[in-house]
Design a protein around this motif. Structure first.
Motif, short mmCIF file in Angstrom:
data_model
loop_
_atom_site.label_atom_id
_atom_site.label_comp_id
_atom_site.label_asym_id
_atom_site.label_seq_id
_atom_site.Cartn_x
_atom_site.Cartn_y
_atom_site.Cartn_z
N UNK A 214 0.84 -1.18 0.00
CA UNK A 214 0.00 0.00 0.00
C UNK A 214 0.88 1.24 0.00
N UNK A 215 0.45 2.28 -0.70
CA UNK A 215 1.27 3.48 -0.84
C UNK A 215 1.67 4.02 0.53
N UNK A 216 2.96 4.27 0.74
CA UNK A 216 3.41 4.73 2.07
C UNK A 216 2.97 6.14 2.43
N UNK A 217 2.65 6.96 1.44
CA UNK A 217 2.31 8.36 1.71
C UNK A 217 0.87 8.73 1.37
N UNK A 218 0.22 7.92 0.52
CA UNK A 218 -1.15 8.22 0.11
C UNK A 218 -2.05 7.08 0.59
N UNK A 219 -2.84 7.36 1.57
CA UNK A 219 -3.67 6.31 2.16
C UNK A 219 -4.69 5.75 1.19
N UNK A 220 -5.06 6.53 0.18
CA UNK A 220 -6.09 6.10 -0.77
C UNK A 220 -5.58 5.06 -1.77
N UNK A 221 -4.26 4.98 -1.98
CA UNK A 221 -3.71 4.13 -3.03
C UNK A 221 -3.30 2.79 -2.42
N UNK A 222 -4.07 1.76 -2.76
CA UNK A 222 -3.87 0.44 -2.17
C UNK A 222 -3.28 -0.53 -3.18
N UNK A 223 -2.65 -1.57 -2.66
CA UNK A 223 -2.01 -2.57 -3.52
C UNK A 223 -3.04 -3.24 -4.42
N UNK A 224 -4.24 -3.46 -3.90
CA UNK A 224 -5.27 -4.11 -4.73
C UNK A 224 -5.74 -3.20 -5.87
N UNK A 225 -5.58 -1.89 -5.71
CA UNK A 225 -5.93 -0.99 -6.81
C UNK A 225 -4.98 -1.20 -7.98
N UNK A 226 -3.69 -1.24 -7.66
CA UNK A 226 -2.68 -1.46 -8.71
C UNK A 226 -2.90 -2.81 -9.40
N UNK A 227 -3.02 -3.86 -8.61
CA UNK A 227 -3.12 -5.20 -9.19
C UNK A 227 -4.50 -5.46 -9.79
#
Length: 578
Positions: A214-227
């Motif tokens: 999960x993005x270290x600085x942006x709480x909204x950007x999650x690993x499942x979003x990328x994948x």
């Protein structure tokens, strides 16, 4: 007027505006110069969208109109909208005619004429080529074919969602549709490149740092979003056709996307999905998985394609981020900055500056079937777009983020090339030449064809594209585009000593310096210079400056006028759209 001995240090936009308020012929200046849906206020359906924009921009602040800059004068508006919608400055004749026109609705008529012109399609081709391909080098699809595809799409006023559908569904096997495959093919379907760019360019979210965790600085950007984005293309691969030797896209029928956080070791898996929208599960497995089975030198084609779900999921009305992203980008193109900046960093801690305006525009954009020309028209007709970039020296300057003043926009390499060729007379001379050639070669139809605006635009572009390429090579940058103005010594030398620009300054035929050379008085020279270069009439102090310069340079008549034109072309007023 000697060339500058050195390049000045960075100037901020307010400082540049201070320079522009002086409106003198300056030395060469180089400097380094996110969406949640908001509620839409109730407006009568009879109120034009551009008026609704202006009502919401003030945000109910009664002092806004008093603090905001007034509307730009006609000359400034003409130059600004000509650059934004057609990519170049107006001709001298256009400026004179527009200033003399007393028709109340002349600005509306001008906007409509520019949007319907073939030059607008070329301008949008440049904008979207830069946005989508970011000046990458060619790999599998020639840039000329891709750009021609874009230009024709904008000539047809193709809706944004249709354009994206085409780019994300083609596989490169059909020569007619192959140019649209450049977005995927030239990125070679590399997961880390394509997935990031899908998020950045179509959703306004740079998910690169959410690939491994999960993005270290942006709480909204999650690993499942990328994948979730990656899952649409994880089964696809590049296939080299053994006959044509061209790369196309093949796809497997199976393959899951799993991921593990490098921080927590937590494992996860996902089907294709758009951010937080529901996953798109594969259909139940059938006995026949392939239309074309995998084999040596065979491009496999599955019965069910995850890749073909990508375009539908991306352009689905439920995927609000897709519509909001393009609205934000078109707003930035016209206004000088987006509601969300940077354009690809949209998250809760970086919200849009005007959520109600953004929501209003997104809703209208959807209701008009993703019509970009419609949206650009409404933006251009708004008072927000038409505000001056000049304020009085003692006025409190409105904050840029409030859009209470016209923001400076550095010209793109393409705009700079076409504007310089227009100002110096290269465009006029070249157009006259290609028209004369056509009339001579075709005695029956030559005149009619030579008078066709689209034919003229295409022939002019073909004749001068080498010049444009020279500017792009010098001023263009590979990678994500920015509204910041970063310059280099090479760029300064290109304008100062480059043979291309210098050739335009040498008096010849009917070019600008040749026309100036025939004029007798300083006021005549100043007026001709300012109309051609700055698209406006000179002020008295500027006439006096020109007169003073002509007096001190009269001992060098062959260098004086070219240096005068060079100084004007190299000025901050010319280098920026204001």
């Amino acid at each position: 007027m000697a060339a500058p001995a050195s390049v000045p240090t960075c100037l901020t936009l307010p400082k540049l505006r201070d320079l522009m308020r002086l409106r003198s012929i300056p030395q060469l200046v180089f400097c380094k110069v996110i969406l949640v849906a908001g509620s839409v206020s109730a407006f009568s359906a009879e109120v034009p969208l551009h008026q609704q924009i202006d009502s919401l921009i003030g945000g109910g602040n009664q002092q806004f109109e008093k603090e905001a800059a007034p509307l730009a004068d006609d000359a400034t508006f003409l130059r600004r909208v000509r650059l934004d919608l057609t990519g170049t400055i107006p001709t001298v004749e256009e400026v004179q005619a527009f200033l003399a026109d007393t028709t109340p609705e002349k600005r509306t008529l001008l906007v409509d004429r520019l949007l319907a012109s073939p030059e607008h399609a070329r301008r949008m081709q440049y904008v979207f080529d830069t946005m989508l391909m970011e000046r990458r080098r060619d790999k599998h699809v020639p840039a000329a074919e891709w750009r021609n595809y874009l230009r024709k799409s904008f000539l047809e006023n193709k809706p944004w969602d249709t354009l994206v559908q085409e780019m994300l569904t083609v596989d490169g096997t059909d020569e007619k549709t192959r140019p649209a495959a450049k977005f995927l093919l030239d990125r070679e379907l590399k997961a880390e490149v394509v997935t990031r760019d899908l998020g950045r360019l179509f959703l306004g979210r740079d998910l690169e740092c959410a690939q491994c965790h999960n993005h270290p600085n942006v709480n909204d950007y999650l690993q499942r979003h990328y994948h979730g984005l990656n899952a649409f293309l994880s089964r696809s691969y590049l296939f080299k056709d053994p006959k044509t030797k061209k790369m196309t896209i093949g796809e497997k029928a199976e393959g899951l996307v799993t991921f593990t956080s490098v921080f927590t070791n937590e494992e996860g898996k996902t089907a294709p999905r758009m951010l937080d929208l529901p996953e798109i599960p594969d259909p139940e497995k059938k006995k026949v998985l392939y239309k074309v089975k995998p084999a040596k030198n065979v491009r496999s084609v599955p019965v069910y394609s995850r890749r073909l779900q990508l375009a539908d999921a991306m352009t689905n009305p439920a995927n609000l981020a897709f519509q909001q992203n393009i609205v934000n980008r078109l707003w930035a193109m016209m206004m000088g900055r987006g509601f969300v900046e940077p354009l690809d960093m949209w998250h809760a801690d970086n919200p849009p500056s005007h959520p109600k305006v953004l929501a209003l525009l997104t809703k209208a954009f959807q209701e008009h079937d993703s019509d970009m020309r419609f949206l650009l028209r409404e933006l251009a007709l708004s008072k927000t777009y038409q505000r001056s970039s000049h304020v009085s020296a003692d006025a409190e300057f409105p904050e840029e983020v409030n859009f209470g003043v016209g923001l400076l926009k550095p010209l793109s390499p393409e705009q700079l090339a076409w504007a310089m060729m227009q100002a110096t007379g290269v465009t006029e001379k070249t157009l006259a030449s290609v028209k004369a050639k056509q009339v001579k070669e075709d005695a029956k139809k030559g005149t009619k064809q030579a008078d066709d605006p689209q034919w003229q635009e295409e022939k002019l572009h073909e004749a001068l594209k080498g010049n444009v390429t020279s500017f792009v090579t010098t001023f263009g940058k590979v990678g994500a585009q920015s509204s910041r103005f970063d310059a280099s010594a090479n760029q300064a030398l290109f304008l100062l000593n480059g043979p291309l620009v210098q050739s335009w300054l040498t008096p010849s035929g009917t070019n600008l310096t040749a026309r100036l050379k025939k004029l007798k008085t300083a006021p005549e020279i100043a007026e001709a210079l300012y109309l051609a270069v700055f698209s406006r009439l000179p002020e008295q102090t500027e006439i006096e400056q020109v007169a003073a310069y002509l007096k001190v340079s009269q001992d060098q008549p062959d260098q004086g006028l070219p240096q005068l034109v060079w100084a004007a072309l190299s000025s901050d007023e010319f280098r920026f759209n204001h």
